[in-house]
Design an enzyme around this catalytic site. Structure first.
Site, PDB file in Angstrom:
ATOM      1  N   GLU A 118     -13.083 -12.486  -7.084  1.00  0.00           N
ATOM      2  CA  GLU A 118     -11.543 -11.826  -7.674  1.00  0.00           C
ATOM      3  C   GLU A 118     -10.592 -12.037  -6.366  1.00  0.00           C
ATOM      4  O   GLU A 118      -9.511 -12.078  -6.824  1.00  0.00           O
ATOM      5  CB  GLU A 118     -11.872 -10.143  -7.292  1.00  0.00           C
ATOM      6  CG  GLU A 118     -12.954  -9.507  -8.139  1.00  0.00           C
ATOM      7  CD  GLU A 118     -14.307  -9.577  -7.423  1.00  0.00           C
ATOM      8  OE1 GLU A 118     -15.126  -8.672  -7.453  1.00  0.00           O
ATOM      9  OE2 GLU A 118     -14.744 -10.424  -6.330  1.00  0.00           O
ATOM     10  N   GLU A 129     -16.404 -11.447   2.590  1.00  0.00           N
ATOM     11  CA  GLU A 129     -15.116 -11.187   1.400  1.00  0.00           C
ATOM     12  C   GLU A 129     -14.633 -12.666   0.906  1.00  0.00           C
ATOM     13  O   GLU A 129     -14.271 -12.715  -0.194  1.00  0.00           O
ATOM     14  CB  GLU A 129     -14.132 -10.424   2.543  1.00  0.00           C
ATOM     15  CG  GLU A 129     -12.916 -10.256   1.455  1.00  0.00           C
ATOM     16  CD  GLU A 129     -11.788  -9.314   2.436  1.00  0.00           C
ATOM     17  OE1 GLU A 129     -11.337  -8.565   2.193  1.00  0.00           O
ATOM     18  OE2 GLU A 129     -11.272 -10.244   3.327  1.00  0.00           O
ATOM     19  N   CYS A 135     -11.195  -2.337  13.613  1.00  0.00           N
ATOM     20  CA  CYS A 135     -11.428  -3.798  13.784  1.00  0.00           C
ATOM     21  C   CYS A 135     -11.554  -4.117  15.386  1.00  0.00           C
ATOM     22  O   CYS A 135     -12.211  -5.046  15.466  1.00  0.00           O
ATOM     23  CB  CYS A 135     -10.527  -4.662  13.280  1.00  0.00           C
ATOM     24  SG  CYS A 135     -10.045  -4.361  11.387  1.00  0.00           S
ATOM     25  N   SER A 190      -7.232   1.510  -2.709  1.00  0.00           N
ATOM     26  CA  SER A 190      -5.954   0.671  -3.113  1.00  0.00           C
ATOM     27  C   SER A 190      -6.295  -0.713  -3.620  1.00  0.00           C
ATOM     28  O   SER A 190      -7.207  -1.387  -3.235  1.00  0.00           O
ATOM     29  CB  SER A 190      -5.450   0.666  -1.715  1.00  0.00           C
ATOM     30  OG  SER A 190      -4.194  -0.339  -1.826  1.00  0.00           O
ATOM     31  N   CYS A 206      -8.736  -2.560   3.322  1.00  0.00           N
ATOM     32  CA  CYS A 206      -8.639  -3.456   4.167  1.00  0.00           C
ATOM     33  C   CYS A 206     -10.273  -4.022   4.593  1.00  0.00           C
ATOM     34  O   CYS A 206     -10.396  -5.191   4.866  1.00  0.00           O
ATOM     35  CB  CYS A 206      -8.028  -3.316   5.317  1.00  0.00           C
ATOM     36  SG  CYS A 206      -6.227  -2.691   5.013  1.00  0.00           S
ATOM     37  N   GLU A 223       0.939  -1.233  -0.035  1.00  0.00           N
ATOM     38  CA  GLU A 223       0.154   0.035  -0.156  1.00  0.00           C
ATOM     39  C   GLU A 223       0.600   1.197   0.061  1.00  0.00           C
ATOM     40  O   GLU A 223       0.414   2.203  -0.719  1.00  0.00           O
ATOM     41  CB  GLU A 223      -0.827  -0.108   1.087  1.00  0.00           C
ATOM     42  CG  GLU A 223      -2.009   1.173   0.989  1.00  0.00           C
ATOM     43  CD  GLU A 223      -3.179   0.591   2.017  1.00  0.00           C
ATOM     44  OE1 GLU A 223      -4.449   0.330   1.626  1.00  0.00           O
ATOM     45  OE2 GLU A 223      -2.822   0.290   3.313  1.00  0.00           O
ATOM     46  N   LYS A 282     -15.808 -10.209   6.760  1.00  0.00           N
ATOM     47  CA  LYS A 282     -14.863 -11.191   5.910  1.00  0.00           C
ATOM     48  C   LYS A 282     -15.840 -12.562   5.815  1.00  0.00           C
ATOM     49  O   LYS A 282     -15.148 -13.000   4.837  1.00  0.00           O
ATOM     50  CB  LYS A 282     -13.945 -11.431   7.367  1.00  0.00           C
ATOM     51  CG  LYS A 282     -12.725 -10.412   7.510  1.00  0.00           C
ATOM     52  CD  LYS A 282     -12.016 -10.014   6.191  1.00  0.00           C
ATOM     53  CE  LYS A 282     -11.143  -8.678   7.037  1.00  0.00           C
ATOM     54  NZ  LYS A 282     -10.449  -8.178   5.545  1.00  0.00           N
ATOM     55  N   GLU A 336       2.220   1.642  -3.538  1.00  0.00           N
ATOM     56  CA  GLU A 336       1.246   2.108  -4.307  1.00  0.00           C
ATOM     57  C   GLU A 336       0.947   3.678  -4.084  1.00  0.00           C
ATOM     58  O   GLU A 336       0.678   4.431  -5.044  1.00  0.00           O
ATOM     59  CB  GLU A 336      -0.253   1.376  -3.984  1.00  0.00           C
ATOM     60  CG  GLU A 336      -1.272   1.763  -5.200  1.00  0.00           C
ATOM     61  CD  GLU A 336      -2.568   0.910  -4.643  1.00  0.00           C
ATOM     62  OE1 GLU A 336      -3.705   1.249  -5.386  1.00  0.00           O
ATOM     63  OE2 GLU A 336      -2.776   0.039  -3.943  1.00  0.00           O
TER      64      GLU A 336
END
Length: 485
Positions: A265, A260, A403, A218, A198, A178, A257, A181
């Protein structure tokens, strides 16, 4: 004009699953025709195929607290055309956290973990998120803020996991990618601000409501997605394990999650990066079922993907990703580690919904922001749309405090959140190394496997892409059929 009696009105109404579903129209004494809304909701509408959240009709009392949280904190409820059978969710679990009756819970997957542990043909690998050690003790009567990373490693070994890995390792890896980037975007002055990626609830929110802005996210995968990709490639190769035998279990504070890990992807070489996700709560349920008390367990994470810097640890706190990324960005741009106030960036810590700072790296000043909950993120998205956004880099998390306040953590008070934050910050301060780029296992994996940040292999395993999901806001029967070329 005929009036409708109260009795007839009630007869035209039907209470289904906590919703008053009404007839299509009725004659009102004051209006020619008054079309009623299709449903007056008394709870968030959770579909059976929701991968993250479950609702119990038997326990629901129709208090509407969940609707308020969904609408006011995350801006979902009421933001789309509501018709029966069509519901929108970012899987954040804000509804779970406010339900006083236990009618809303995460969708439990821990039985799948027990089944995998009992299958001798499987190699079951646990990865532990940064926030879990700061929360799990509360399920066992320990004070909030108890930091139990070694205890969790030992407890998972007692449960029968073959390997227990530290997902803070991949938090460090996320920072390496990150920060690289961000530097590339700054040099090209393109697609700024860069948004962190994230949090899967946040990513889905952007894909649905602001699809034209996905280029600002990102491309770096979340730490768990990176971890899974490397478990089934790098780690499997080192340990001489057939990747097809691996069951990678993510243990996280997060309900989103669960959504996710099913994203297409995030498959790598035809394999899902993560096979099962369980929350901190589910891990505690597993331990209690086996009469394992967390306080009595001792152990250590397995090597190769077990070491983490202080920067990886603070990922669990709101502002932690930003602080960690800026530490490595500073090193990348100046060749020196930051010190003093820059190392701590106190203005980006704490439980304020919007935190901002201007930091100087070399000869450039960066305007950065940290937000949690979509109600705090939306104004920034609107500014980006209008071309008036002043920020270069923005961290966004769905949950209060980041989190550490996830829906899979213990129930929380402000004091609990503050204590969990302090636990992670203390672990960072006491870490053997505080910068992601100084983690020896990170250096090893780049040297022996990945090459360099942003390189070909890193792009394949550690990065992803996003898609326009705005059609999810439209009822399925109203969507335009896909074009066939």
């Amino acid at each position: 004009m005929d009036k409708i009696s109260r009795r007839k009105f009630l007869e035209k109404s039907l209470l289904i699953n906590g919703s008053v579903v009404l007839g299509s129209a009725w004659i009102c004494p004051f209006l020619e025709s008054f079309t009623l809304p299709q449903a007056i909701l008394y709870h968030v509408q959770i579909q059976d195929d929701n991968p993250a959240i479950a609702w119990s009709q038997d326990k629901c009392k129709g208090c509407r607290d969940c609707l308020t949280a969904c609408a006011e904190k995350q801006l979902i409820q009421g933001s789309y055309k509501s018709v029966r059978g069509h519901h929108v969710c970012i899987h954040c679990g804000a509804c779970i956290q406010v339900c006083p009756y236990g009618a809303l819970t995460e969708k439990y997957n821990y039985r799948e973990v027990f089944s995998a542990l009992e299958d001798p043909s499987k190699i079951v690998i646990a990865s532990i998120a940064p926030s879990v050690p700061a929360g799990i003790g509360e399920f066992f009567g320990l004070p909030s803020g108890s930091y139990l990373d070694g205890n969790i490693a030992g407890a998972c070994k007692t449960l029968g996991f073959d390997y227990v890995l530290n997902n803070n390792f991949s938090a460090d890896l996320t920072i390496m990618e990150e920060a690289h980037e961000l530097q590339r975007r700054m040099e090209g002055n393109s697609a700024l601000p860069q948004f962190t990626s994230c949090c899967p609830a946040w990513v889905k929110y952007v894909e649905m409501y602001y699809p034209s802005l996905v280029k600002h996210l990102s491309t770096t995968r979340s730490p768990f997605s990176m971890q899974g990709a490397l478990v089934k490639s790098y780690f499997a190769r080192k340990k001489k394990i057939d990747p097809a035998r691996i069951v990678h279990v993510a243990i996280a504070p997060c309900t989103a999650k669960k959504y996710e890990i099913g994203r297409e992807e995030l498959t790598t070489d035809g394999l899902r990066s993560t096979d099962i996700e369980i929350t901190t709560n589910e891990l505690a349920m597993m331990l209690r079922e086996k009469n394992i008390h967390i306080a009595g367990q001792k152990g250590a994470f397995d090597s190769s993907m077990g070491k983490a810097s202080g920067s990886g640890i603070i990922f669990g706190n709101s502002g932690g990703v930003m602080r960690a990324a800026l530490r490595t960005a500073h090193y990348n741009l100046t060749g020196k580690n930051p010190a003093g106030d820059f190392l701590e960036l106190k203005e980006l810590q704490g439980l304020t919904g919007l935190k901002e700072a201007t930091v100087k790296i070399g000869d450039r000043s960066l305007n950065v922001a940290v937000v949690y909950e979509m109600r705090n993120a939306k104004p920034i998205l609107e500014q980006v749309m209008a071309g008036t956004c002043k920020y270069d880099f923005v961290e966004v998390m769905a949950c209060q405090g980041g989190c550490i306040g996830g829906a899979g953590q213990p129930a929380k008070t402000i004091s609990d959140l503050e204590n969990r934050m302090k636990a992670l910050d203390s672990a960072d301060a006491g870490a053997a190394f505080r910068f992601s780029h100084e983690n020896p296992e990170i250096r090893t994996i780049y040297r022996k496997f990945l090459g360099k940040p942003g390189g070909k292999d890193a792009e394949r395993l550690l990065h992803t892409y996003y898609t326009d999901k705005s059609e999810l806001l439209v009822p399925a029967k109203s969507r335009k059929p896909a074009k066939v070329s």
